[in-house]
Design a protein around this motif. Sequence first.
Motif, PDB file in Angstrom:
ATOM      1  N   GLY A 500       1.017  -1.060  -0.085  1.00  0.00           N
ATOM      2  CA  GLY A 500      -0.204   0.273  -0.289  1.00  0.00           C
ATOM      3  C   GLY A 500       0.746   0.907  -0.058  1.00  0.00           C
ATOM      4  N   TRP A 501       2.000   0.963   0.916  1.00  0.00           N
ATOM      5  CA  TRP A 501       2.390   1.538   0.543  1.00  0.00           C
ATOM      6  C   TRP A 501       3.216   2.751  -0.683  1.00  0.00           C
ATOM      7  N   LEU A 502       3.915   1.564  -1.330  1.00  0.00           N
ATOM      8  CA  LEU A 502       4.857   1.908  -2.599  1.00  0.00           C
ATOM      9  C   LEU A 502       3.296   2.024  -3.732  1.00  0.00           C
ATOM     10  N   GLU A 503       2.114   1.682  -3.767  1.00  0.00           N
ATOM     11  CA  GLU A 503       0.986   2.093  -4.509  1.00  0.00           C
ATOM     12  C   GLU A 503       1.146   4.043  -4.095  1.00  0.00           C
ATOM     13  N   GLU A 504       0.837   4.040  -3.238  1.00  0.00           N
ATOM     14  CA  GLU A 504       0.808   5.551  -2.779  1.00  0.00           C
ATOM     15  C   GLU A 504       1.776   6.011  -3.422  1.00  0.00           C
ATOM     16  N   MET A 505       3.089   5.870  -2.643  1.00  0.00           N
ATOM     17  CA  MET A 505       4.251   6.935  -3.465  1.00  0.00           C
ATOM     18  C   MET A 505       4.016   6.800  -5.154  1.00  0.00           C
ATOM     19  N   ASP A 506       4.124   5.372  -5.509  1.00  0.00           N
ATOM     20  CA  ASP A 506       3.303   5.891  -7.262  1.00  0.00           C
ATOM     21  C   ASP A 506       2.410   6.439  -7.687  1.00  0.00           C
ATOM     22  N   ARG A 507       1.385   6.342  -6.676  1.00  0.00           N
ATOM     23  CA  ARG A 507       0.471   7.104  -6.859  1.00  0.00           C
ATOM     24  C   ARG A 507       0.470   8.584  -6.694  1.00  0.00           C
ATOM     25  N   ARG A 508       1.266   9.052  -6.071  1.00  0.00           N
ATOM     26  CA  ARG A 508       1.512  10.406  -5.270  1.00  0.00           C
ATOM     27  C   ARG A 508       2.282  11.389  -6.342  1.00  0.00           C
ATOM     28  N   TYR A 509       3.788  10.306  -7.081  1.00  0.00           N
ATOM     29  CA  TYR A 509       4.947  10.488  -7.406  1.00  0.00           C
ATOM     30  C   TYR A 509       4.993  10.034  -8.233  1.00  0.00           C
ATOM     31  N   GLY A 510       3.929   9.076  -8.653  1.00  0.00           N
ATOM     32  CA  GLY A 510       5.052   8.045  -9.895  1.00  0.00           C
ATOM     33  C   GLY A 510       5.195   8.873 -11.382  1.00  0.00           C
ATOM     34  N   MET A 511       4.317   9.614 -11.856  1.00  0.00           N
ATOM     35  CA  MET A 511       4.243  10.049 -13.480  1.00  0.00           C
ATOM     36  C   MET A 511       5.321  11.266 -13.337  1.00  0.00           C
ATOM     37  N   GLU A 512       4.862  12.039 -12.767  1.00  0.00           N
ATOM     38  CA  GLU A 512       5.700  13.478 -12.922  1.00  0.00           C
ATOM     39  C   GLU A 512       7.156  13.407 -12.680  1.00  0.00           C
ATOM     40  N   ARG A 513       7.194  12.086 -11.565  1.00  0.00           N
ATOM     41  CA  ARG A 513       8.859  12.465 -11.220  1.00  0.00           C
ATOM     42  C   ARG A 513      10.018  11.172 -12.430  1.00  0.00           C
ATOM     43  N   ARG A 514       9.319  10.167 -12.647  1.00  0.00           N
ATOM     44  CA  ARG A 514       9.533   9.750 -13.531  1.00  0.00           C
ATOM     45  C   ARG A 514       9.619  10.053 -15.303  1.00  0.00           C
ATOM     46  N   ALA A 515       8.630  11.478 -14.997  1.00  0.00           N
ATOM     47  CA  ALA A 515       8.148  11.756 -17.141  1.00  0.00           C
ATOM     48  C   ALA A 515       9.401  12.561 -16.492  1.00  0.00           C
ATOM     49  N   ALA A 516       9.944  13.438 -15.820  1.00  0.00           N
ATOM     50  CA  ALA A 516      11.429  14.062 -15.417  1.00  0.00           C
ATOM     51  C   ALA A 516      12.918  13.850 -16.296  1.00  0.00           C
ATOM     52  N   ALA A 517      12.371  12.085 -16.037  1.00  0.00           N
ATOM     53  CA  ALA A 517      13.402  11.505 -16.342  1.00  0.00           C
ATOM     54  C   ALA A 517      15.080  11.934 -15.859  1.00  0.00           C
ATOM     55  N   ASN A 518      15.056  13.082 -14.367  1.00  0.00           N
ATOM     56  CA  ASN A 518      17.044  13.115 -13.845  1.00  0.00           C
ATOM     57  C   ASN A 518      16.423  12.539 -12.776  1.00  0.00           C
ATOM     58  N   LEU A 519      15.600  11.430 -12.528  1.00  0.00           N
ATOM     59  CA  LEU A 519      16.160  10.762 -11.239  1.00  0.00           C
ATOM     60  C   LEU A 519      16.591   9.763 -11.501  1.00  0.00           C
ATOM     61  N   THR A 520      16.951   8.501 -10.297  1.00  0.00           N
ATOM     62  CA  THR A 520      17.236   7.153 -10.811  1.00  0.00           C
ATOM     63  C   THR A 520      15.875   7.500  -9.087  1.00  0.00           C
ATOM     64  N   LEU A 521      15.336   5.713  -9.670  1.00  0.00           N
ATOM     65  CA  LEU A 521      14.560   4.277  -8.992  1.00  0.00           C
ATOM     66  C   LEU A 521      14.889   4.284  -7.710  1.00  0.00           C
ATOM     67  N   GLY A 522      14.135   4.540  -7.041  1.00  0.00           N
ATOM     68  CA  GLY A 522      13.746   4.593  -5.009  1.00  0.00           C
ATOM     69  C   GLY A 522      12.892   4.822  -4.606  1.00  0.00           C
ATOM     70  N   TYR A 523      13.000   4.529  -3.169  1.00  0.00           N
ATOM     71  CA  TYR A 523      11.999   5.227  -2.575  1.00  0.00           C
ATOM     72  C   TYR A 523      11.478   6.507  -2.823  1.00  0.00           C
ATOM     73  N   VAL A 524      10.427   7.488  -2.192  1.00  0.00           N
ATOM     74  CA  VAL A 524       9.661   8.500  -2.534  1.00  0.00           C
ATOM     75  C   VAL A 524       9.048   8.706  -0.773  1.00  0.00           C
ATOM     76  N   THR A 525       9.571   9.216   0.021  1.00  0.00           N
ATOM     77  CA  THR A 525       8.901   9.234   1.140  1.00  0.00           C
ATOM     78  C   THR A 525       8.004  10.556   1.397  1.00  0.00           C
ATOM     79  N   HIS A 526       6.751  10.300   1.775  1.00  0.00           N
ATOM     80  CA  HIS A 526       5.701  11.406   2.533  1.00  0.00           C
ATOM     81  C   HIS A 526       5.099  10.860   3.994  1.00  0.00           C
ATOM     82  N   ASP A 527       5.727  11.629   4.389  1.00  0.00           N
ATOM     83  CA  ASP A 527       5.010  11.460   6.327  1.00  0.00           C
ATOM     84  C   ASP A 527       4.525  12.104   6.930  1.00  0.00           C
ATOM     85  N   SER A 528       4.658  11.969   7.998  1.00  0.00           N
ATOM     86  CA  SER A 528       3.717  12.818   9.024  1.00  0.00           C
ATOM     87  C   SER A 528       5.136  13.917  10.348  1.00  0.00           C
TER      88      SER A 528
END
Length: 614
Positions: A500-528
Amino acid sequence: MKVSLALQALSVLVVVSACTDGHDHSTHTHSRRANPSAGITPPSRPLEWGDINIIHTTDSHGWLLGHQKPSFPEPNYSGDFGDFASFVAHMKEKAIERDVDLLLVDSGDLHDGTGLTDGFAPGGVDAHDANEFFKQLPYDLLAIGNHELYIYDNALDMHQNFAPRFNGRYLSSNVNITITDKHGKSTSVPVGSRFAKFKTRKGRKITSLGVLFDFTDNTANTTVQKVVDMVKEKWFHDAIKEEPDLFLLAGHMPVSNDDWPLVFDAIRAVHPLTPIMILGGHTHIRDCIQPDGRSMALESGRYMETVGWMSAKLGHKGSKENITFSRRYLDPNRVTYEFHTGRQNQQFETARGKSISAGLTNLAKKFDLSFLFGTAPQDFTLSQAPFPSQGSLLSLLIDAVLPVALAVNNTRASIPNIILTNSGSQRFDIYSGPFTKNDQLTVSPFADAFLYIPNITLSVANKILPVLNNEGEQRRSIAELKARDDALYGLGYVDKRYMGWLEEMDRRYGMERRAAANLTLGYVTHDSCPGVGDDTPHAPLPFNRAPAFVGSAPPDVADDTPIDLVFVDFISSQLLTILNGLQSAKTYTAADVQPYSPLLANEVFGVYAQEKWN
């Protein structure tokens, strides 16, 4: 650990398939890649130091050799435990230079995950050898995990051989083990210690607890007390009565959506302003919360894919002001370690770090972890590729690996069957290239047996998988769904929260960050917690949902044809309940269940690779 018969039953197959060309196939060593830092992004900024600082590990599950595959995000985590030991040593020096405290804390689950823990010879104990390297690091505090409790010999080894090394700092506040005392009587004692009180280098008084979540699948002769009951114990109230400078709580329990508030509130009822730092674990995610202005709780991921950092500027004793905390999730690799220590190459490597790296390589050789089964033609992933698909690891498992491997040396291979297993039995991806004994154990470390029930009609067998996957959930009440999820969580299932955490990460950041093509793949954390937690910016991996259970294609026979219902023993009781609910012709019990193959779940990929990837 179940004793495997498969290596005996298949010894001829192994020798013939591995050696027929007259060459040594054990060519994939566990030394570092020639350039392990290639393509790795450095940290974005220095760490924030406070009066007290913590380096945190959790859920390492034997990943002490680092992640060695070239496909991203694996290079992010390519530092081995020797590199980590050097990092800790240099950070301890920096703490002395800054005249502040630095503590090293672990939150459990040292067992089950790689060949270093699970590759031992018959008669050995899971993680016993790998834990010797943990014992070489200057851990100030450690807590027990649920994976230390599935097998009695593992728990006993932690009690007798691991806990004593840490002089009362290996904590199991709510976990006991039954042993035979020197008088020959059975007695229940803590696996480690209930609590610890100590002083830091700077003289700060620390009171610590080590709490396990409400785990229900522990082995016989161990007990896990519910957290709600633990906080009512006299020893607990005695332990927290005196006010320290800091309560440092380590535990194998996630910092969100679990029982830390029970412990926190019990302490706050006595000490409303004392600083509290919590180091959690278990759900394999990066997470942080602040229960109040004078506390922080951090969870630092899994598989040595994250090293956690927490710091606090405590201020003067008796202060009522909010504390300034910081937290960071570090990618464990040489680029990260050298950036934060300011030491490169030979200056970075300490004698102890090099010794640990060499020792881990020697252990890998001792366990023959480089034994080559075959060469994987591509990457097969648990969630990056959809299920079913050519790149799905679960598709590979259920459509190809199990039908091929379970048919080897099996007199029932000609009888039509349906094979069922839980997706959670698969713990890691397969990457293209050499597929070794270590890879086999990282993909599926569990020594589960394959069982079967004969003469189940195809029409009934076909209905089991949909029930396992809870089709028709919309007709269930919220209470029913919660009860089911709570039961699975108590057994140790973490996949739902991690996925569920991976899914939320992809939903929140995936399309924009992967499209930019200037970052390597890894964790993108959104916490409190305030600010950015990730030490290094990444684009998240693509995520695709998969069912909790998978089944092989039904055989091409009539609906009333009796077939073999084959399944992994981990789901045996659950399957019997479902089977009895789907038909009334017979009440099935454990007596109807029989062994299907000498192969265990942690061996099937190797057999398949020998057959198909050579």
